[in-house]
Scaffold this motif. Sequence first.
Motif, PDB file in Angstrom:
ATOM      1  N   GLU A 135       0.831  -1.209   0.000  1.00  0.00           N
ATOM      2  CA  GLU A 135       0.000   0.000   0.000  1.00  0.00           C
ATOM      3  C   GLU A 135       0.863   1.256   0.000  1.00  0.00           C
ATOM      4  OE1 GLU A 135      -2.163   0.733   3.912  1.00  0.00           O
ATOM      5  OE2 GLU A 135      -2.221  -1.443   3.802  1.00  0.00           O
ATOM      6  N   HIS A 136       0.429   2.213  -0.808  1.00  0.00           N
ATOM      7  CA  HIS A 136       1.214   3.441  -0.991  1.00  0.00           C
ATOM      8  C   HIS A 136       0.331   4.503  -1.643  1.00  0.00           C
ATOM      9  CE1 HIS A 136       1.270   1.587  -4.967  1.00  0.00           C
ATOM     10  NE2 HIS A 136       1.512   2.800  -5.458  1.00  0.00           N
ATOM     11  N   THR A 137       0.831   5.734  -1.624  1.00  0.00           N
ATOM     12  CA  THR A 137       0.267   6.760  -2.513  1.00  0.00           C
ATOM     13  C   THR A 137       1.351   7.073  -3.546  1.00  0.00           C
ATOM     14  OG1 THR A 137       1.069   8.523  -1.042  1.00  0.00           O
ATOM     15  CG2 THR A 137      -1.221   7.804  -0.748  1.00  0.00           C
ATOM     16  N   ASP A 138       0.950   7.661  -4.670  1.00  0.00           N
ATOM     17  CA  ASP A 138       1.938   7.975  -5.700  1.00  0.00           C
ATOM     18  C   ASP A 138       2.566   9.342  -5.403  1.00  0.00           C
ATOM     19  OD1 ASP A 138       1.299   5.533  -6.728  1.00  0.00           O
ATOM     20  OD2 ASP A 138       0.198   6.289  -8.458  1.00  0.00           O
ATOM     21  N   TYR A 139       3.748   9.579  -6.003  1.00  0.00           N
ATOM     22  CA  TYR A 139       4.573  10.705  -5.546  1.00  0.00           C
ATOM     23  C   TYR A 139       4.229  12.056  -6.160  1.00  0.00           C
ATOM     24  CZ  TYR A 139       7.537   6.556  -4.822  1.00  0.00           C
ATOM     25  OH  TYR A 139       8.026   5.319  -4.491  1.00  0.00           O
ATOM     26  N   VAL A 148      -4.691   5.783  -0.804  1.00  0.00           N
ATOM     27  CA  VAL A 148      -3.810   4.621  -0.651  1.00  0.00           C
ATOM     28  C   VAL A 148      -4.330   3.485  -1.529  1.00  0.00           C
ATOM     29  CG1 VAL A 148      -3.061   2.855   1.009  1.00  0.00           C
ATOM     30  CG2 VAL A 148      -3.132   5.270   1.687  1.00  0.00           C
ATOM     31  N   HIS A 149      -3.410   2.825  -2.207  1.00  0.00           N
ATOM     32  CA  HIS A 149      -3.803   1.691  -3.052  1.00  0.00           C
ATOM     33  C   HIS A 149      -2.729   0.623  -2.996  1.00  0.00           C
ATOM     34  CE1 HIS A 149      -1.668   4.691  -5.502  1.00  0.00           C
ATOM     35  NE2 HIS A 149      -1.246   3.704  -6.274  1.00  0.00           N
ATOM     36  N   ARG A 150      -3.075  -0.562  -3.468  1.00  0.00           N
ATOM     37  CA  ARG A 150      -2.127  -1.674  -3.497  1.00  0.00           C
ATOM     38  C   ARG A 150      -2.543  -2.633  -4.605  1.00  0.00           C
ATOM     39  NH1 ARG A 150      -4.035  -5.367   1.763  1.00  0.00           N
ATOM     40  NH2 ARG A 150      -5.979  -6.061   0.805  1.00  0.00           N
TER      41      ARG A 150
HETATM   42 FE   LIG Z   1       0.620   3.580  -7.274  1.00  0.00          FE
END
Ligand SMILES: [Fe+2]
Length: 365
Positions: free
Chosen positions: A247-251, A305-307
Amino acid sequence: MLKARSVLSGIKRRAQVGNLKMTMAKISFSSIPVIDISPLLESRSTPKVQENSNTRRVINEIDQACRNVGFFYVQGHGVPLDMMNQVRQLAHEFFTLSTDEKYKIKMSSASGWRGYQRVGENVTKGVSDMHEAIDFLQDYDGGDFPAFLHDHPLHGRNLWPETPTSFRPVCKEYLSAVQEAYCGKSCILAGGISLDLGKRIMQAISLALTGVHDSFEGSRAGSPFWLFRVIGYPPLERKITEVGCGEHTDYGLLTLVNQDEGIRALQVKNQAGEWIWADPVPGTFVVNIGDMLKIWSNGLYMPTVHRVLNDNSKYRVSVPYFYEPNFDALVKPLDSCKQVTGGESKFASVVYGEHLTKKVLNNFK
Ligand SMILES: [Fe+2]
Ligand SMILES: O=C(O)CCC(=O)C(=O)O
């Protein structure tokens, strides 16, 4: 519901609407909207918002999606379907090659972290991701950007595979379709219209947030940096806890994902903490907003947040294109967004390229 007219009437009106939407943003989403952006592309240069009710509607839909979901599908984007499919097909072919063959373009510091990574090499929050990928970043080896002088960690040129032979020309054509003036033979939009999808969507966002179309041009995102990843997710035959991408957000600003059809794997976290599937919708890009839009909008837009969880029996390919600010852009909350969010900056300023470099080095150390 935000009325189309409100987009036109500038920052004061936006202040009222903005507060209302801040409240609404707390409602959890359960699906991801599909937006036909063709009206944004039909106007030749900038969206003619005053004259065109269709354009106003699209701007409002994008604004709502950014406030409430952080994700939306775009259709009517003009990139030929054949080309979207071909890029993914060539990626499948590349990933079936031997490791030795794939390692001919192995990622390293020498290429500024461009090139191929095997499964498990990419790390998100300390955990290995179950994917392999080729990473492309805008070629920079000096030129006009002092940030890219020789000792910069991202200094370098892209590494292109020789096999399949059409990989490089097809990806280059695809990049030019997404990025700039494009009218290939099968272009569905007549008349040589410039697609420049990232810029068109950012103009819509600019109108929604600031009342003018060009707030993200010039020193902000007038010379946008870009990244492009070609990702392969092996089927998860063992533990379901092994995520394809953690899981992350994009930069950056906007991500446009071209994903395989018929395989459900991308998940988006809603405000209640539930994972919502971003099922493939044929012919669309899945678009999501990144960390820099959170700062510029002072939190009116929050990246979601996505994964990726490929617990399918099939190998999955996705091809995200990242539309970013200028590498040296100073990113700080826009005055018009501060005005409708209590007057104070909620986030510290960052230089985009420094943010990106930190993230990239963190992944590969
Ligand atoms: Fe992403
Ligand atoms: O594979 C996907 O669908 C999304 C990948 C992703 O989130 C990313 O590369 O940032």
